[in-house]
Design a protein around this motif. Sequence first.
Motif, PDB file in Angstrom:
ATOM      1  N   VAL A  25       0.841  -1.207   0.000  1.00  0.00           N
ATOM      2  CA  VAL A  25       0.000   0.000   0.000  1.00  0.00           C
ATOM      3  C   VAL A  25       0.871   1.251   0.000  1.00  0.00           C
ATOM      4  O   VAL A  25       0.618   2.199  -0.759  1.00  0.00           O
ATOM      5  N   PHE A  26       1.907   1.263   0.838  1.00  0.00           N
ATOM      6  CA  PHE A  26       2.793   2.425   0.937  1.00  0.00           C
ATOM      7  C   PHE A  26       3.496   2.693  -0.395  1.00  0.00           C
ATOM      8  O   PHE A  26       3.528   3.836  -0.882  1.00  0.00           O
ATOM      9  N   VAL A  27       4.057   1.652  -0.986  1.00  0.00           N
ATOM     10  CA  VAL A  27       4.826   1.819  -2.233  1.00  0.00           C
ATOM     11  C   VAL A  27       3.922   2.245  -3.384  1.00  0.00           C
ATOM     12  O   VAL A  27       4.257   3.159  -4.153  1.00  0.00           O
ATOM     13  N   VAL A  28       2.767   1.588  -3.529  1.00  0.00           N
ATOM     14  CA  VAL A  28       1.859   1.931  -4.635  1.00  0.00           C
ATOM     15  C   VAL A  28       1.346   3.358  -4.487  1.00  0.00           C
ATOM     16  O   VAL A  28       1.280   4.121  -5.462  1.00  0.00           O
ATOM     17  N   ALA A  29       0.990   3.751  -3.254  1.00  0.00           N
ATOM     18  CA  ALA A  29       0.514   5.119  -3.027  1.00  0.00           C
ATOM     19  C   ALA A  29       1.600   6.140  -3.335  1.00  0.00           C
ATOM     20  O   ALA A  29       1.307   7.242  -3.801  1.00  0.00           O
ATOM     21  N   ALA A  66      -1.649   7.533   3.394  1.00  0.00           N
ATOM     22  CA  ALA A  66      -1.318   8.964   3.433  1.00  0.00           C
ATOM     23  C   ALA A  66       0.188   9.178   3.479  1.00  0.00           C
ATOM     24  O   ALA A  66       0.721  10.062   2.794  1.00  0.00           O
ATOM     25  N   ALA A  67       0.894   8.370   4.277  1.00  0.00           N
ATOM     26  CA  ALA A  67       2.348   8.505   4.367  1.00  0.00           C
ATOM     27  C   ALA A  67       3.012   8.184   3.038  1.00  0.00           C
ATOM     28  O   ALA A  67       3.935   8.889   2.594  1.00  0.00           O
ATOM     29  N   GLY A  68       2.536   7.124   2.369  1.00  0.00           N
ATOM     30  CA  GLY A  68       3.091   6.789   1.063  1.00  0.00           C
ATOM     31  C   GLY A  68       2.833   7.875   0.037  1.00  0.00           C
ATOM     32  O   GLY A  68       3.727   8.242  -0.745  1.00  0.00           O
ATOM     33  N   PHE A 138       7.791  26.404  -5.724  1.00  0.00           N
ATOM     34  CA  PHE A 138       6.799  26.608  -4.665  1.00  0.00           C
ATOM     35  C   PHE A 138       7.493  26.336  -3.327  1.00  0.00           C
ATOM     36  O   PHE A 138       8.233  25.365  -3.199  1.00  0.00           O
ATOM     37  N   PRO A 139       7.312  27.179  -2.311  1.00  0.00           N
ATOM     38  CA  PRO A 139       8.036  27.013  -1.046  1.00  0.00           C
ATOM     39  C   PRO A 139       7.916  25.589  -0.495  1.00  0.00           C
ATOM     40  O   PRO A 139       6.805  25.073  -0.324  1.00  0.00           O
ATOM     41  N   LEU A 140       9.058  24.961  -0.228  1.00  0.00           N
ATOM     42  CA  LEU A 140       9.079  23.549   0.138  1.00  0.00           C
ATOM     43  C   LEU A 140       8.303  23.270   1.422  1.00  0.00           C
ATOM     44  O   LEU A 140       7.506  22.327   1.489  1.00  0.00           O
ATOM     45  N   ARG A 141       8.536  24.074   2.454  1.00  0.00           N
ATOM     46  CA  ARG A 141       7.850  23.824   3.723  1.00  0.00           C
ATOM     47  C   ARG A 141       6.346  23.929   3.562  1.00  0.00           C
ATOM     48  O   ARG A 141       5.590  23.101   4.086  1.00  0.00           O
ATOM     49  N   ARG A 142       5.906  24.940   2.837  1.00  0.00           N
ATOM     50  CA  ARG A 142       4.475  25.112   2.615  1.00  0.00           C
ATOM     51  C   ARG A 142       3.918  23.953   1.801  1.00  0.00           C
ATOM     52  O   ARG A 142       2.820  23.463   2.077  1.00  0.00           O
ATOM     53  N   PHE A 143       4.687  23.494   0.814  1.00  0.00           N
ATOM     54  CA  PHE A 143       4.246  22.364   0.001  1.00  0.00           C
ATOM     55  C   PHE A 143       4.039  21.126   0.873  1.00  0.00           C
ATOM     56  O   PHE A 143       3.020  20.434   0.755  1.00  0.00           O
ATOM     57  N   VAL A 144       5.010  20.830   1.734  1.00  0.00           N
ATOM     58  CA  VAL A 144       4.921  19.629   2.572  1.00  0.00           C
ATOM     59  C   VAL A 144       3.704  19.696   3.496  1.00  0.00           C
ATOM     60  O   VAL A 144       2.964  18.712   3.637  1.00  0.00           O
ATOM     61  N   LEU A 145       3.464  20.845   4.113  1.00  0.00           N
ATOM     62  CA  LEU A 145       2.328  20.980   5.021  1.00  0.00           C
ATOM     63  C   LEU A 145       0.996  20.831   4.280  1.00  0.00           C
ATOM     64  O   LEU A 145       0.097  20.115   4.733  1.00  0.00           O
ATOM     65  N   LEU A 146       0.884  21.514   3.141  1.00  0.00           N
ATOM     66  CA  LEU A 146      -0.353  21.427   2.368  1.00  0.00           C
ATOM     67  C   LEU A 146      -0.554  20.023   1.800  1.00  0.00           C
ATOM     68  O   LEU A 146      -1.670  19.492   1.791  1.00  0.00           O
ATOM     69  N   ASP A 147       0.536  19.427   1.333  1.00  0.00           N
ATOM     70  CA  ASP A 147       0.425  18.101   0.740  1.00  0.00           C
ATOM     71  C   ASP A 147       0.073  17.059   1.791  1.00  0.00           C
ATOM     72  O   ASP A 147      -0.652  16.101   1.500  1.00  0.00           O
ATOM     73  N   ALA A 148       0.583  17.231   3.011  1.00  0.00           N
ATOM     74  CA  ALA A 148       0.226  16.314   4.088  1.00  0.00           C
ATOM     75  C   ALA A 148      -1.281  16.361   4.339  1.00  0.00           C
ATOM     76  O   ALA A 148      -1.929  15.322   4.544  1.00  0.00           O
ATOM     77  N   ALA A 149      -1.848  17.566   4.300  1.00  0.00           N
ATOM     78  CA  ALA A 149      -3.295  17.703   4.471  1.00  0.00           C
ATOM     79  C   ALA A 149      -4.042  17.037   3.313  1.00  0.00           C
ATOM     80  O   ALA A 149      -5.030  16.318   3.515  1.00  0.00           O
ATOM     81  N   GLY A 150      -3.561  17.266   2.092  1.00  0.00           N
ATOM     82  CA  GLY A 150      -4.206  16.663   0.928  1.00  0.00           C
ATOM     83  C   GLY A 150      -4.081  15.148   0.923  1.00  0.00           C
ATOM     84  O   GLY A 150      -5.047  14.437   0.607  1.00  0.00           O
ATOM     85  N   ALA A 151      -2.902  14.638   1.263  1.00  0.00           N
ATOM     86  CA  ALA A 151      -2.696  13.187   1.303  1.00  0.00           C
ATOM     87  C   ALA A 151      -3.579  12.548   2.364  1.00  0.00           C
ATOM     88  O   ALA A 151      -4.162  11.474   2.147  1.00  0.00           O
ATOM     89  N   GLY A 152      -3.689  13.205   3.502  1.00  0.00           N
ATOM     90  CA  GLY A 152      -4.556  12.684   4.557  1.00  0.00           C
ATOM     91  C   GLY A 152      -6.016  12.663   4.129  1.00  0.00           C
ATOM     92  O   GLY A 152      -6.734  11.678   4.364  1.00  0.00           O
ATOM     93  N   LEU A 153      -6.465  13.732   3.488  1.00  0.00           N
ATOM     94  CA  LEU A 153      -7.852  13.805   3.005  1.00  0.00           C
ATOM     95  C   LEU A 153      -8.122  12.715   1.981  1.00  0.00           C
ATOM     96  O   LEU A 153      -9.154  12.039   2.032  1.00  0.00           O
ATOM     97  N   TRP A 154      -7.181  12.528   1.052  1.00  0.00           N
ATOM     98  CA  TRP A 154      -7.335  11.489   0.022  1.00  0.00           C
ATOM     99  C   TRP A 154      -7.389  10.103   0.647  1.00  0.00           C
ATOM    100  O   TRP A 154      -8.247   9.272   0.299  1.00  0.00           O
TER     101      TRP A 154
END
Length: 206
Positions: A25-29, A66-68, A138-154
């Motif tokens: 699951v982690f690798v495919v995601a 989400a982590a993957g 795109f600012p890296l820190r902002r990307f990671v925070l926003l993407d973590a939210a998006g990955a969690g939602l997905w």
Amino acid sequence: MGDVLGQLVELLRGQLDSPWLWGIVFVVAGLDALLPFMPSETTVVMVAVLLGPDLPRLAALAAVAAAGALCGDCLGHAVGRWGGPRLIARLLRGERGRRRYAWACDAVARHGTLLVVAARFLPGGRVAAGLSTGGLRFPLRRFVLLDAAGAGLWAVTSTGIGAIGGAGFAEEPVKGVLLAFGLALAVVVAVEGARRVRAARPTSAR
């Protein structure tokens, strides 16, 4: 098709108690961020259907997915940031890929926050969003925070859709998978429709 789906369901059912399942699951995601043919959502939905009402393992599934997804998106962002235009062009061969990348670049400039969070719900959106945000610095820190939210939602959405399918057809997992796929398709169609309506507004207003 039903026979193939049934065999796949039985194959996954046999791996539910194996630690390898979580690695898959982690690798495919993660790989779906650069290889859009990887069945990340399909995998998460099918596993959720088979887990049924097991809330602790459903929560673990969402967390692993989400982590993957986050790791894969960060890799795509890094490729866009350091790979250069030539490598991006190779990854986005074809007219459709170039259109997606051009759309994502324009979207980053106008509303990057929404793009990072929501692009994964559009076909091919993860690939284009990761590469474009990286290429446009795109600012890296902002990307990671926003993407973590998006990955969690997905991950929560995909797991929830699978859980609904599993609850509706506890004794017939193939039907549960088909129901979950229908719900997932409805979500994608709704998001894509909303994007097209939003994109058409400035044109119609001119």
